[in-house]
Design a protein around this motif. Structure first.
Motif, short mmCIF file in Angstrom:
data_model
loop_
_atom_site.label_atom_id
_atom_site.label_comp_id
_atom_site.label_asym_id
_atom_site.label_seq_id
_atom_site.Cartn_x
_atom_site.Cartn_y
_atom_site.Cartn_z
N LEU A 67 0.83 -1.26 -0.15
CA LEU A 67 0.09 -0.06 0.07
C LEU A 67 0.78 1.35 -0.15
N ALA A 68 0.51 2.24 -0.32
CA ALA A 68 1.23 3.68 -0.43
C ALA A 68 0.14 4.49 0.38
N VAL A 69 0.82 5.56 1.13
CA VAL A 69 0.06 6.64 1.88
C VAL A 69 0.51 7.88 1.22
N VAL A 70 -0.37 8.88 0.87
CA VAL A 70 -0.17 9.92 0.66
C VAL A 70 -0.71 11.18 1.59
N GLY A 71 -0.25 12.22 1.91
CA GLY A 71 -0.97 13.13 2.54
C GLY A 71 0.09 14.70 3.12
N ASN A 72 -0.74 15.33 3.41
CA ASN A 72 -0.06 16.60 3.96
C ASN A 72 0.22 16.96 5.15
N GLY A 73 1.04 15.89 5.83
CA GLY A 73 1.39 16.32 7.15
C GLY A 73 1.89 15.10 8.06
N SER A 74 1.77 15.41 9.50
CA SER A 74 2.43 14.54 10.28
C SER A 74 1.34 13.23 10.46
N HIS A 75 0.10 13.22 9.99
CA HIS A 75 -0.74 12.19 10.18
C HIS A 75 -0.47 11.06 9.02
N VAL A 76 0.57 11.29 8.29
CA VAL A 76 0.90 10.08 7.17
C VAL A 76 1.56 9.11 7.92
N ASP A 77 2.51 9.63 9.08
CA ASP A 77 3.11 8.38 9.62
C ASP A 77 2.29 7.31 10.50
N PRO A 78 1.36 8.01 11.40
CA PRO A 78 0.35 6.89 12.14
C PRO A 78 -0.37 6.35 11.22
N ILE A 79 -0.74 6.97 10.06
CA ILE A 79 -1.67 5.98 9.09
C ILE A 79 -1.03 4.88 8.56
N ALA A 80 0.28 5.19 8.26
CA ALA A 80 1.13 4.05 7.61
C ALA A 80 1.38 2.97 8.87
N GLU A 81 1.63 3.42 9.92
CA GLU A 81 1.89 2.50 11.12
C GLU A 81 0.64 1.72 11.35
N LYS A 82 -0.50 2.20 11.28
CA LYS A 82 -1.84 1.69 11.48
C LYS A 82 -1.91 0.48 10.46
N LEU A 83 -1.72 0.94 9.23
CA LEU A 83 -1.69 -0.15 8.11
C LEU A 83 -0.66 -1.22 8.43
N GLU A 84 0.43 -0.96 8.88
CA GLU A 84 1.35 -2.07 9.03
C GLU A 84 1.17 -3.12 10.40
#
Length: 197
Positions: A67-84
């Protein structure tokens, strides 16, 4: 028209663009497979927490999905971590957006993001007045200003580099830099374009 920062996602492809009137001296850099927006060497110093952040990440879920996550701020990391951790993409996107809420700047700037899989895509935005998370089957845009409800977008690119270039050259004001992502069954490809010619 000035729409600020925006994401475009569809199954298999996504892109993110920085448009800025206040902080144009920024570039995307590849940091070990994570694309990061940050100031150029000649940028004025700032303590603004919204200027530097990861804007695109590659993720591998516990079941092996890319999966890829794209976004405009610090929320990109927790989104990626939750997917992982194995969260469903919708929940992984909604949870950090809800927790972090819109940016606490002078404009109440919305947080925007997308999760792209080979066959799926989900787009989200949290504004002062709403949290919207939608699964989409066609290219869809959401921006920090003007276009802060997801709507169809005519993205024609088929690879990550072309997606970055296409959104960077889109007819919106104050382009700065962009990132692109493609996802197939096996891998995520990330690319960027720092030349808003």
């Amino acid at each position: 028209m000035y729409v600020g920062r925006f994401v475009v996602v569809a199954p298999g492809i996504g892109a993110y663009r920085v448009s800025s009137r206040s902080f144009p001296n920024r570039r995307v850099r590849d940091r070990d497979g994570t694309l990061t927006v940050g100031p150029t060497a000649d940028a004025p110093e700032t303590d603004n927490p919204y200027v530097s952040y990861n804007c695109a990440r590659s993720v591998r879920t516990p079941t092996g999905d890319a999966l890829a996550v794209v976004g405009n701020g610090s929320h990109v990391d927790p989104i990626a971590e939750k997917l992982e951790l194995g969260y469903p993409a919708r929940d992984a996107l909604a949870t950090p957006l809800l927790a972090l809420d819109f940016e606490k700047d002078d404009y109440d700037t919305p947080r925007i993001a997308g999760v792209v899989g080979a066959e799926t895509a989900i787009i989200g935005v949290v504004r002062r007045d709403a949290l919207l998370v939608e699964e989409v089957s066609e290219p869809t845009i959401v921006a920090t200003y003007e276009t802060d409800d997801p709507e169809p977008y005519d993205l024609t690119a088929t690879d990550a580099a072309a997606a970055a270039t296409e959104v960077l050259s889109a007819d919106f004001e104050h382009p700065v830099c962009a990132a692109g992502a493609t996802v197939d069954d096996d891998a995520v490809t990330l690319a960027f374009d720092n030349d808003p010619a």
